[in-house]
Design a protein around this motif. Sequence first.
Motif, mmCIF file in Angstrom:
data_model
loop_
_atom_site.group_PDB
_atom_site.id
_atom_site.type_symbol
_atom_site.label_atom_id
_atom_site.label_comp_id
_atom_site.label_asym_id
_atom_site.label_seq_id
_atom_site.Cartn_x
_atom_site.Cartn_y
_atom_site.Cartn_z
ATOM 1 N N VAL A 128 0.845 -1.184 0.000
ATOM 2 C CA VAL A 128 0.000 0.000 0.000
ATOM 3 C C VAL A 128 0.884 1.239 0.000
ATOM 4 N N ASN A 129 0.384 2.313 -0.607
ATOM 5 C CA ASN A 129 1.124 3.570 -0.595
ATOM 6 C C ASN A 129 0.171 4.739 -0.354
ATOM 7 N N GLU A 130 0.739 5.901 -0.167
ATOM 8 C CA GLU A 130 -0.055 7.078 0.206
ATOM 9 C C GLU A 130 -1.025 7.475 -0.897
ATOM 10 N N GLU A 131 -0.578 7.429 -2.158
ATOM 11 C CA GLU A 131 -1.445 7.824 -3.260
ATOM 12 C C GLU A 131 -2.656 6.907 -3.360
ATOM 13 N N GLY A 132 -2.426 5.613 -3.173
ATOM 14 C CA GLY A 132 -3.529 4.665 -3.218
ATOM 15 C C GLY A 132 -4.527 4.889 -2.105
ATOM 16 N N LEU A 133 -4.034 5.207 -0.897
ATOM 17 C CA LEU A 133 -4.925 5.471 0.233
ATOM 18 C C LEU A 133 -5.750 6.736 0.000
ATOM 19 N N LYS A 134 -5.142 7.752 -0.615
ATOM 20 C CA LYS A 134 -5.883 8.965 -0.960
ATOM 21 C C LYS A 134 -7.012 8.638 -1.934
ATOM 22 N N PHE A 135 -6.670 7.791 -2.910
ATOM 23 C CA PHE A 135 -7.675 7.402 -3.900
ATOM 24 C C PHE A 135 -8.845 6.689 -3.221
ATOM 25 N N ILE A 136 -8.549 5.759 -2.330
ATOM 26 C CA ILE A 136 -9.596 5.004 -1.643
ATOM 27 C C ILE A 136 -10.504 5.936 -0.843
ATOM 28 N N ASN A 137 -9.898 6.900 -0.160
ATOM 29 C CA ASN A 137 -10.669 7.869 0.611
ATOM 30 C C ASN A 137 -11.614 8.660 -0.292
ATOM 31 N N GLN A 138 -11.079 9.151 -1.407
ATOM 32 C CA GLN A 138 -11.879 9.912 -2.350
ATOM 33 C C GLN A 138 -12.956 9.041 -2.992
ATOM 34 N N TYR A 139 -12.602 7.806 -3.267
ATOM 35 C CA TYR A 139 -13.537 6.889 -3.930
ATOM 36 C C TYR A 139 -14.763 6.621 -3.051
ATOM 37 N N PHE A 140 -14.535 6.405 -1.765
ATOM 38 C CA PHE A 140 -15.654 6.112 -0.881
ATOM 39 C C PHE A 140 -16.540 7.344 -0.667
ATOM 40 N N ILE A 211 -16.645 10.533 -11.295
ATOM 41 C CA ILE A 211 -15.324 10.016 -11.667
ATOM 42 C C ILE A 211 -14.368 11.172 -11.958
ATOM 43 N N ASP A 212 -14.882 12.227 -12.614
ATOM 44 C CA ASP A 212 -14.051 13.408 -12.892
ATOM 45 C C ASP A 212 -13.580 14.078 -11.602
ATOM 46 N N ILE A 213 -14.425 14.015 -10.569
ATOM 47 C CA ILE A 213 -14.036 14.589 -9.277
ATOM 48 C C ILE A 213 -12.808 13.870 -8.728
ATOM 49 N N ILE A 214 -12.813 12.547 -8.816
ATOM 50 C CA ILE A 214 -11.664 11.769 -8.347
ATOM 51 C C ILE A 214 -10.415 12.135 -9.141
ATOM 52 N N GLU A 215 -10.549 12.195 -10.464
ATOM 53 C CA GLU A 215 -9.397 12.510 -11.311
ATOM 54 C C GLU A 215 -8.888 13.920 -11.047
ATOM 55 N N MET A 216 -9.804 14.868 -10.854
ATOM 56 C CA MET A 216 -9.408 16.253 -10.610
ATOM 57 C C MET A 216 -8.632 16.369 -9.302
ATOM 58 N N ARG A 217 -9.104 15.697 -8.260
ATOM 59 C CA ARG A 217 -8.433 15.760 -6.969
ATOM 60 C C ARG A 217 -7.055 15.117 -7.042
ATOM 61 N N ARG A 218 -6.941 14.096 -7.894
ATOM 62 C CA ARG A 218 -5.642 13.450 -8.057
ATOM 63 C C ARG A 218 -4.661 14.397 -8.750
ATOM 64 N N VAL A 219 -5.127 15.056 -9.826
ATOM 65 C CA VAL A 219 -4.267 15.974 -10.576
ATOM 66 C C VAL A 219 -3.835 17.156 -9.717
ATOM 67 N N LEU A 220 -4.773 17.648 -8.901
ATOM 68 C CA LEU A 220 -4.467 18.805 -8.052
ATOM 69 C C LEU A 220 -3.676 18.437 -6.806
ATOM 70 N N GLY A 221 -3.497 17.129 -6.586
ATOM 71 C CA GLY A 221 -2.708 16.680 -5.439
ATOM 72 C C GLY A 221 -3.405 16.882 -4.113
ATOM 73 N N MET A 222 -4.737 16.834 -4.125
ATOM 74 C CA MET A 222 -5.476 17.015 -2.876
ATOM 75 C C MET A 222 -5.299 15.802 -1.980
ATOM 76 N N ASP A 223 -5.347 16.005 -0.703
ATOM 77 C CA ASP A 223 -5.061 14.947 0.265
ATOM 78 C C ASP A 223 -6.257 14.059 0.589
#
Length: 256
Positions: A128-140, A211-223
């Motif tokens: 597991v890594n930090e980026e993946g955990l951020k994704f999971i948080n945003q996904y839920f 889905i765009d919200i998840i991608e946008m937060r990833r691009v912007l580096g949101m936590d």
Amino acid sequence: MRNYIKSEFYRIIHRKYYQVTVLLFVVFSIVVNLFLKFLGTKITDPFLTSMDFLLIFLFASPIILLIIQDIILGDEIKHKTLNNVIVNGISRDKIIFSKIISILAFFMLFSIIVIGVHILISIVLFGVNEEGLKFINQYFLVCLSAVPLWIGLISFYIIFSVIIQNQVIVSLIALTYIYIVSYITGVIAYLQPKLTFLYILQPLSILRSLIDIIEMRRVLGMDGYCVIAIFPVLIGFGLFIISTILLITIFRKKDF
């Protein structure tokens, strides 16, 4: 109503159709992760790539809801056993709300199992890594935003099931509306920007926006410390209210 819902839960949880559907999606998840593990050697972040496959589940959620609606309600309409429930003294309104609750509950159970297994296998295979955990948080959070939309779709599907009473035709109509009408309104919005609202209000467009919200937060580096998306929630509640009012009106006058 509580006893009726309990009986519904007991009936569905023991149905092989539901169990096989869950198993198929779990197997698909396992295959995807094994593919990434042994064949995706050029992937720099396999854990995050594995998490991206969860977006497919979000995009396919209207189909999964339709399958579960068929499992819970389709057979009863086909074999005309709803009359037995009505004869036993359970009001039609209670039957409707019990069906909505049951479909949503089994969809959520399905989601927890499939998503949970996918994440667990990914952690075991890739760590597991930090980026993946951020994704999971945003996904839920995004999934939570989609719950009103899913409830609205349940009522929408039941309307056609009650009126048509042929699950094959119901499935064709529902899938046409969800996927083809969304594409058509997208073309209309492109040609006539003033009619963009027709596209925005489509269920599939709402899922794309999530889905765009998840991608946008990833691009912007949101936590990942973000709030539930308000627009999908409002549209979902609107669809639920309109569909449920129509459903109750139709169901009260329908014979099975």
